[in-house]
Scaffold this motif. Sequence first.
Motif, mmCIF file in Angstrom:
data_model
loop_
_atom_site.group_PDB
_atom_site.id
_atom_site.type_symbol
_atom_site.label_atom_id
_atom_site.label_comp_id
_atom_site.label_asym_id
_atom_site.label_seq_id
_atom_site.Cartn_x
_atom_site.Cartn_y
_atom_site.Cartn_z
ATOM 1 N N ALA A 44 -10.141 -2.083 -8.218
ATOM 2 C CA ALA A 44 -10.415 -2.103 -9.557
ATOM 3 C C ALA A 44 -10.297 -0.695 -10.283
ATOM 4 C CB ALA A 44 -11.725 -2.940 -9.635
ATOM 5 N N ARG A 45 -10.816 0.041 -9.549
ATOM 6 C CA ARG A 45 -11.024 1.627 -10.254
ATOM 7 C C ARG A 45 -9.504 2.053 -10.393
ATOM 8 N NH1 ARG A 45 -14.454 6.903 -8.240
ATOM 9 N NH2 ARG A 45 -13.887 8.106 -9.891
ATOM 10 N N LEU A 46 -8.655 1.887 -9.355
ATOM 11 C CA LEU A 46 -7.381 2.381 -9.445
ATOM 12 C C LEU A 46 -6.260 1.693 -10.263
ATOM 13 C CD1 LEU A 46 -5.101 4.529 -8.377
ATOM 14 C CD2 LEU A 46 -4.538 2.972 -6.716
ATOM 15 N N GLY A 47 -6.883 0.340 -10.267
ATOM 16 C CA GLY A 47 -5.935 -0.472 -11.086
ATOM 17 C C GLY A 47 -6.375 0.025 -12.728
ATOM 18 N N GLN A 48 -7.569 0.194 -13.048
ATOM 19 C CA GLN A 48 -7.948 0.430 -14.436
ATOM 20 C C GLN A 48 -7.311 1.902 -14.750
ATOM 21 O OE1 GLN A 48 -11.264 -0.669 -16.353
ATOM 22 N NE2 GLN A 48 -11.819 -2.237 -14.961
ATOM 23 N N PRO B 127 0.751 -1.233 0.041
ATOM 24 C CA PRO B 127 -0.011 -0.105 0.082
ATOM 25 C C PRO B 127 0.769 1.239 -0.116
ATOM 26 C CG PRO B 127 -0.667 -1.499 1.492
ATOM 27 C CD PRO B 127 0.417 -2.390 1.011
ATOM 28 N N GLN B 128 1.985 1.301 0.694
ATOM 29 C CA GLN B 128 2.748 2.338 0.815
ATOM 30 C C GLN B 128 3.440 2.308 -0.490
ATOM 31 O OE1 GLN B 128 5.515 2.278 4.182
ATOM 32 N NE2 GLN B 128 5.828 4.430 4.356
ATOM 33 N N LEU B 129 3.907 1.496 -1.039
ATOM 34 C CA LEU B 129 4.642 1.740 -2.399
ATOM 35 C C LEU B 129 3.633 2.064 -3.458
ATOM 36 C CD1 LEU B 129 7.038 1.251 -4.476
ATOM 37 C CD2 LEU B 129 6.176 -1.338 -4.475
ATOM 38 N N LEU B 130 2.541 1.719 -3.422
ATOM 39 C CA LEU B 130 1.322 1.980 -4.365
ATOM 40 C C LEU B 130 1.143 3.517 -4.216
ATOM 41 C CD1 LEU B 130 -0.560 1.089 -6.349
ATOM 42 C CD2 LEU B 130 -2.277 0.599 -4.842
ATOM 43 N N GLN B 131 1.173 4.170 -3.253
ATOM 44 C CA GLN B 131 1.131 5.713 -3.077
ATOM 45 C C GLN B 131 2.442 6.237 -3.684
ATOM 46 O OE1 GLN B 131 0.903 7.027 0.950
ATOM 47 N NE2 GLN B 131 -0.767 5.680 1.423
ATOM 48 N N GLY B 132 3.487 5.577 -3.902
ATOM 49 C CA GLY B 132 4.631 6.333 -4.419
ATOM 50 C C GLY B 132 4.442 6.033 -6.036
ATOM 51 N N VAL B 133 4.000 4.825 -6.281
ATOM 52 C CA VAL B 133 3.819 4.566 -7.791
ATOM 53 C C VAL B 133 2.814 5.625 -8.287
ATOM 54 C CG1 VAL B 133 2.573 3.123 -9.409
ATOM 55 C CG2 VAL B 133 4.255 2.170 -7.514
ATOM 56 N N VAL B 134 1.655 5.793 -7.870
ATOM 57 C CA VAL B 134 0.657 6.574 -8.337
ATOM 58 C C VAL B 134 1.298 8.283 -8.227
ATOM 59 C CG1 VAL B 134 -1.510 7.729 -7.886
ATOM 60 C CG2 VAL B 134 -1.119 5.340 -7.318
ATOM 61 N N ASP B 135 1.968 8.654 -7.523
ATOM 62 C CA ASP B 135 2.469 9.920 -7.364
ATOM 63 C C ASP B 135 3.816 10.045 -8.336
ATOM 64 O OD1 ASP B 135 3.114 12.295 -5.319
ATOM 65 O OD2 ASP B 135 5.003 11.773 -6.206
ATOM 66 N N SER B 136 4.336 9.066 -8.521
ATOM 67 C CA SER B 136 5.515 9.167 -9.643
ATOM 68 C C SER B 136 4.711 9.036 -11.047
ATOM 69 C CB SER B 136 6.577 7.981 -9.430
ATOM 70 O OG SER B 136 7.299 8.158 -8.306
ATOM 71 N N SER C 286 1.097 -6.178 -8.153
ATOM 72 C CA SER C 286 0.367 -7.004 -9.060
ATOM 73 C C SER C 286 0.171 -8.414 -9.026
ATOM 74 C CB SER C 286 0.139 -6.724 -10.704
ATOM 75 O OG SER C 286 -0.002 -5.373 -10.879
ATOM 76 N N ARG C 287 1.615 -8.915 -8.782
ATOM 77 C CA ARG C 287 1.890 -10.273 -8.531
ATOM 78 C C ARG C 287 1.679 -10.712 -7.310
ATOM 79 N NH1 ARG C 287 7.203 -10.021 -12.220
ATOM 80 N NH2 ARG C 287 6.564 -9.008 -13.963
ATOM 81 N N ASN C 288 2.414 -9.859 -6.015
ATOM 82 C CA ASN C 288 2.877 -10.268 -5.062
ATOM 83 C C ASN C 288 1.738 -9.691 -3.922
ATOM 84 O OD1 ASN C 288 5.256 -11.829 -5.408
ATOM 85 N ND2 ASN C 288 5.962 -9.705 -6.114
ATOM 86 N N ALA C 289 0.925 -8.855 -4.285
ATOM 87 C CA ALA C 289 0.045 -8.289 -3.259
ATOM 88 C C ALA C 289 -1.152 -7.652 -3.982
ATOM 89 C CB ALA C 289 0.754 -7.222 -2.457
ATOM 90 N N PRO C 290 -1.895 -8.390 -4.998
ATOM 91 C CA PRO C 290 -2.862 -7.862 -5.769
ATOM 92 C C PRO C 290 -4.100 -7.375 -5.075
ATOM 93 C CG PRO C 290 -2.861 -10.285 -5.649
ATOM 94 C CD PRO C 290 -1.847 -9.832 -4.952
ATOM 95 N N GLY D 296 -4.310 -14.904 -12.571
ATOM 96 C CA GLY D 296 -4.268 -14.345 -11.182
ATOM 97 C C GLY D 296 -4.155 -12.931 -11.310
ATOM 98 N N ALA D 297 -4.019 -12.219 -12.414
ATOM 99 C CA ALA D 297 -3.791 -10.780 -12.639
ATOM 100 C C ALA D 297 -5.083 -9.978 -11.803
ATOM 101 C CB ALA D 297 -3.673 -10.564 -14.027
ATOM 102 N N PRO D 298 -4.960 -9.077 -11.095
ATOM 103 C CA PRO D 298 -5.822 -8.321 -10.449
ATOM 104 C C PRO D 298 -6.894 -7.741 -11.170
ATOM 105 C CG PRO D 298 -3.570 -7.227 -10.203
ATOM 106 C CD PRO D 298 -3.626 -8.175 -10.679
ATOM 107 N N LEU D 299 -6.588 -7.302 -12.343
ATOM 108 C CA LEU D 299 -7.525 -6.845 -13.396
ATOM 109 C C LEU D 299 -8.156 -7.927 -14.118
ATOM 110 C CD1 LEU D 299 -6.178 -3.482 -14.151
ATOM 111 C CD2 LEU D 299 -7.819 -3.977 -12.150
#
Length: 549
Positions: A389-393, A349-358, A380-384, A432-435
């Motif tokens: 779904a909305r953020l993923g798309q 979750p913390q990394l995801l914030q950084g990904v979105v920001d970058s 996506s592979r290790n913590a889907p 197993g992909a989240p989307l």
Amino acid sequence: MEFATSLLSSGHTDVVPMDQLFAACARIAAVMKSQYVPFMSSILPHILKRATEKLEVSITDSEDSSNKSSSEDDDGGYSINIPGMGVKKIKINTTQLEEKANSARAIYEHARSLGKDFGPYAEASADAFLPLLHNEYSGDVRSTSAQALCQIFKAACLSASAGSGAQALPQNMLPVLAKALAKQLSQESEEDELENRLAIADALSEVLYDAFTHKDANGMRIAQISVLDAREIVGHVMILIAECLTRRSKLIAEMTTDIVDNDDELARCDEKLHSEQELLTHLVDSVGYQLKSLGVSFIPIFSQLVAKPLGKLLTSSGTRDGRAKLSATCLFDDCVEHCGPQAASSYAPQLLQGVVDSLNDPESDAELIQAAVYGLAQISRNAPNALSARLGQDLLAKIYNLCSNTPKSETDDSALFENAVSCMGSLALFKGAPLFDSIPDKGALTRSFLAGLPLEEDFDEAKVCHDGLCDMVDMGLVDIRAEYNNLLRIIGEILSFVAEGDEVASESTCTRLLGVIDKIQQTVDANSIQAAFSQLEPNAQQALVSAMQ
């Protein structure tokens, strides 16, 4: 070489300066490679003798009565105020210091040139140069010794991996050498030449890289860092990272305000900023290689020493320094990928914030975007479950644009392009992909994915994607009748890379790819297959023919 060895044996070393003679021998070693080995018994003792020769240092009472902590005298000595002893004059034989630095350069070149053939000489060489890593009188001696030790360790690893050297030597050397490098690096003051710190930091990251990558015939690492040693090393390195980021922050502030108002000073600051960036890269890599080596066992170290200081740097709200964001992103990427399900769940979750920001920040450079895309693939592979779904798309749309707007052959950044292709598959196309379930029509994504294959920049990502391709064929996501041209091209190139020694696909994946060829032969008429085959590159054609025999 006969001239050099006879000259050294005769003792008439005043004919040619020894430093020049050693340098010439190193150049010859680079050309002769293994054929040079018979001469090592004549050359090495003379190099090591210079390295281990006792340094001439004299300490006498100084006539300097000033209150300065240190000052240089007219005769080349230094007057230093030593607590409890008063002002003393120290004189050092600087010629010896130069000789020690040059002997380190000679060993570096010999070890690099001979590779695994240097293995039998690694232990004696390491014993000679390890003490020089802490030489208090010369930064040049410390930095050249660090670089020499780095190459000595690499040679020991290569020798052990080939089964031709002492198998236990790399493991015995690793903790002693890595801790010594980390400790010395932490003792280098800001007044010392930055180049010296860069050399020692580079040596540390290279030693830990070699320990991580070199394996024996059974696939076991030649040298493995322990959790206890890693904790000590990471403790030193994280302090150095914090200090480096503080210096970078000050430089950035100076360059973006009126503090620096002329071109010469701006150029000086920019040069220092670049050097600090290089230092930061070595330091972060040193942590990363230990994380990858230890995997799940690294979690307590990451939690206690890494996550808090770097976690706040994942987003623009925590730092104005893009390199700080990159450093934090890379280590969080590694944690989610290598430290197991618990760590992935905790830090995704913390990394995801950084990904979105970058990915949303227009100031992000290509390297930061690449690290963010890589991190999204690992989530996506290790913590889907961390990805809605909305953020993923929303993120998938950005990833799709990165790898569909420009053909692979025309992209300026192949590593970023391939990361985007891999991320797209991990987000939406693989098992197993989240989307996977939320995107009914995967046609456009599949076509873009196929157009980006094969991958070749990152072997680990390539293995994942090429095996994922086989899954997609098995699931019917890839229409063999419509895509047999692409499939023949992709499989031919993958098999060609593997034949050349590039591990872009595992043995089991290569077997599955041949199964796809069988399906093509069963589904598509022979004339169409032959026409598609004729359009392939010669190396891909040869690889397919060889594999099918």
